[in-house]
Design a protein around this motif. Sequence first.
Motif, mmCIF file in Angstrom:
data_model
loop_
_atom_site.group_PDB
_atom_site.id
_atom_site.type_symbol
_atom_site.label_atom_id
_atom_site.label_comp_id
_atom_site.label_asym_id
_atom_site.label_seq_id
_atom_site.Cartn_x
_atom_site.Cartn_y
_atom_site.Cartn_z
ATOM 1 N N MET A 1 10.798 -5.311 28.956
ATOM 2 C CA MET A 1 10.698 -3.886 29.130
ATOM 3 C C MET A 1 9.496 -3.370 28.342
ATOM 4 O O MET A 1 9.222 -3.827 27.243
ATOM 5 N N GLN A 2 8.861 -2.402 28.928
ATOM 6 C CA GLN A 2 7.719 -1.787 28.262
ATOM 7 C C GLN A 2 7.686 -0.304 28.601
ATOM 8 O O GLN A 2 7.877 0.088 29.751
ATOM 9 N N SER A 3 7.454 0.509 27.582
ATOM 10 C CA SER A 3 7.359 1.934 27.842
ATOM 11 C C SER A 3 6.034 2.245 28.520
ATOM 12 O O SER A 3 5.069 1.513 28.391
ATOM 13 N N ARG A 4 6.009 3.330 29.257
ATOM 14 C CA ARG A 4 4.797 3.755 29.956
ATOM 15 C C ARG A 4 3.775 4.342 28.996
ATOM 16 O O ARG A 4 2.575 4.255 29.212
ATOM 17 N N GLN A 6 3.726 6.377 24.702
ATOM 18 C CA GLN A 6 4.493 6.879 23.582
ATOM 19 C C GLN A 6 5.167 8.181 24.012
ATOM 20 O O GLN A 6 4.683 8.876 24.906
ATOM 21 N N THR A 143 9.105 8.389 30.526
ATOM 22 C CA THR A 143 8.102 7.494 29.947
ATOM 23 C C THR A 143 8.672 6.121 29.607
ATOM 24 O O THR A 143 7.993 5.282 29.024
ATOM 25 N N ARG A 144 9.927 5.906 29.989
ATOM 26 C CA ARG A 144 10.626 4.635 29.794
ATOM 27 C C ARG A 144 10.616 4.165 28.345
ATOM 28 O O ARG A 144 10.250 3.027 28.033
ATOM 29 N N GLN A 145 11.063 5.036 27.456
ATOM 30 C CA GLN A 145 11.181 4.637 26.063
ATOM 31 C C GLN A 145 12.272 3.581 25.950
ATOM 32 O O GLN A 145 13.288 3.628 26.636
ATOM 33 N N ILE A 146 12.064 2.623 25.089
ATOM 34 C CA ILE A 146 12.931 1.454 24.986
ATOM 35 C C ILE A 146 14.006 1.681 23.925
ATOM 36 O O ILE A 146 13.700 2.080 22.798
ATOM 37 N N ALA A 149 13.732 0.769 19.966
ATOM 38 C CA ALA A 149 12.337 0.627 19.561
ATOM 39 C C ALA A 149 11.975 1.504 18.356
ATOM 40 O O ALA A 149 10.989 1.259 17.693
#
Length: 151
Positions: A1-4, A6, A143-146, A149
């Motif tokens: 998984m990776q955020s788009r 910050q 923003t797909r925050q993980i 994280a």
Amino acid sequence: MQSRMQNPAFVLSGAMQPIQEILKATRTGGVDEQTLELVHLRVSQINGCSACVDGGARTARKAGVNDERLATVAAWREAPYFTDEERAALALAEAATRLADRPDAVSDEIWDAAATYFDEKQLAAIVLVIGVTNMFNRLNATTRQIAGAWG
């Protein structure tokens, strides 16, 4: 998984401080910390924000919410672990989060039930927590925050 990217509140200079001030103000409204944490967690569950669900469970636990309550907040209506006050706050949180689900999203019945247990200052704190949580859920999901994280 990776955020788009910050979280946007961190990207734009000066955006995070006023949000933090609002959250700080909600803690002066006279609502039990556990209730506010349960509201935050339930709103985040509804919106499917994994970062906020993860963070919300951690902060709720630090506020003293036990594992039974954490495990059942999504099914609070059927679980015996919540006070009447918490149930009124959770019903308000769900209604105010699901505005588009029905024409009278926050019905008088839901509002009046909450107003039975909370005064205007307390209601202001709860409504602000609901609003800020919804905002963060939307920022984080977009923003797909993980989850996890942030520590």
